[in-house]
Design a protein around this motif. Structure first.
Motif, PDB file in Angstrom:
ATOM      1  N   GLY A   1       0.651  -1.322   0.043  1.00  0.00           N
ATOM      2  CA  GLY A   1      -0.084  -0.044  -0.022  1.00  0.00           C
ATOM      3  C   GLY A   1       0.888   1.296  -0.016  1.00  0.00           C
ATOM      4  O   GLY A   1       0.278   2.390   0.110  1.00  0.00           O
ATOM      5  N   HIS A   2       2.193   1.112  -0.247  1.00  0.00           N
ATOM      6  CA  HIS A   2       2.946   2.553  -0.072  1.00  0.00           C
ATOM      7  C   HIS A   2       3.728   2.493  -1.303  1.00  0.00           C
ATOM      8  O   HIS A   2       4.032   1.314  -2.140  1.00  0.00           O
ATOM      9  N   ASP A   3       4.177   3.598  -1.751  1.00  0.00           N
ATOM     10  CA  ASP A   3       5.100   3.485  -2.895  1.00  0.00           C
ATOM     11  C   ASP A   3       6.427   3.004  -2.707  1.00  0.00           C
ATOM     12  O   ASP A   3       7.145   3.040  -1.507  1.00  0.00           O
TER      13      ASP A   3
ATOM     14  N   ARG B 272       1.947   0.211   7.410  1.00  0.00           N
ATOM     15  CA  ARG B 272       0.649   0.912   7.406  1.00  0.00           C
ATOM     16  C   ARG B 272       1.027   2.486   7.758  1.00  0.00           C
ATOM     17  O   ARG B 272       0.702   3.128   8.767  1.00  0.00           O
ATOM     18  N   GLU B 273       1.773   2.999   6.690  1.00  0.00           N
ATOM     19  CA  GLU B 273       2.238   4.585   6.858  1.00  0.00           C
ATOM     20  C   GLU B 273       1.277   5.451   7.122  1.00  0.00           C
ATOM     21  O   GLU B 273       1.334   6.705   7.609  1.00  0.00           O
ATOM     22  N   GLY B 274      -0.089   5.243   6.724  1.00  0.00           N
ATOM     23  CA  GLY B 274      -1.011   5.927   6.817  1.00  0.00           C
ATOM     24  C   GLY B 274      -1.595   6.186   8.210  1.00  0.00           C
ATOM     25  O   GLY B 274      -2.339   7.116   8.717  1.00  0.00           O
ATOM     26  N   ASP B 275      -1.061   5.413   8.994  1.00  0.00           N
ATOM     27  CA  ASP B 275      -1.448   5.307  10.662  1.00  0.00           C
ATOM     28  C   ASP B 275      -0.469   6.048  11.407  1.00  0.00           C
ATOM     29  O   ASP B 275      -0.654   6.425  12.627  1.00  0.00           O
ATOM     30  N   CYS B 276       0.563   6.761  10.785  1.00  0.00           N
ATOM     31  CA  CYS B 276       1.423   7.547  11.406  1.00  0.00           C
ATOM     32  C   CYS B 276       1.172   8.752  12.130  1.00  0.00           C
ATOM     33  O   CYS B 276       0.324   9.644  11.668  1.00  0.00           O
TER      34      CYS B 276
END
Ligand code: SF4
Length: 115
Positions: free
Chosen positions: A30-32, A91-95
């Motif tokens: 899910g990340h680049d 899950r970098e969106g949780d940062c």
């Protein structure tokens, strides 16, 4: 000391301008992913918000327990000359931008960019 053209004692750290200086070559979890990627020797940078340079990560692992929201996970990288696993910003969106991972990394492989 160099192994397969890679300096294992590099102290350069992640390029803070990697988004300008590198090209996106794909996605993972899910990340680049920013290249160049030529496995198993060159693995690129994983993540945009929580970016971890897998060509600098030496599997020290300090970032994983440091993260209060447990978003960094191990990813196996067999054959890589530096380490056979890398810290992945799964899950970098949780940062929550506490910067703990960036501060604890002994080889400056992590760049966190707050919005
Ligand atoms: S900045 Fe904090 S919340 Fe974000 S990945 Fe690093 S340790 Fe986790």
């Amino acid at each position: 000391m160099f192994i397969n053209d890679y300096c294992i004692y590099s102290k350069m750290g992640i390029d803070p301008d990697f988004k300008k200086n590198r090209q996106k070559v794909g996605t993972h979890n899910g990340h680049d992913v920013y290249g160049p990627v030529e496995p198993p020797n060159k693995l690129g940078i994983h993540g945009s918000v929580v970016a971890i340079d897998w060509d600098i990560c030496n599997a020290d692992g300090s970032c994983i327990p440091a993260c209060p929201v447990s978003l960094i996970e191990w990813n196996d990288t067999p054959g890589n000359p530096l380490s056979n696993r890398k810290a992945d910003p799964a899950r970098e969106g949780d940062c929550i931008f506490c910067m703990a991972c960036q501060n604890v990394c002994p080889v400056q492989a992590i760049k966190v960019t707050a919005p």
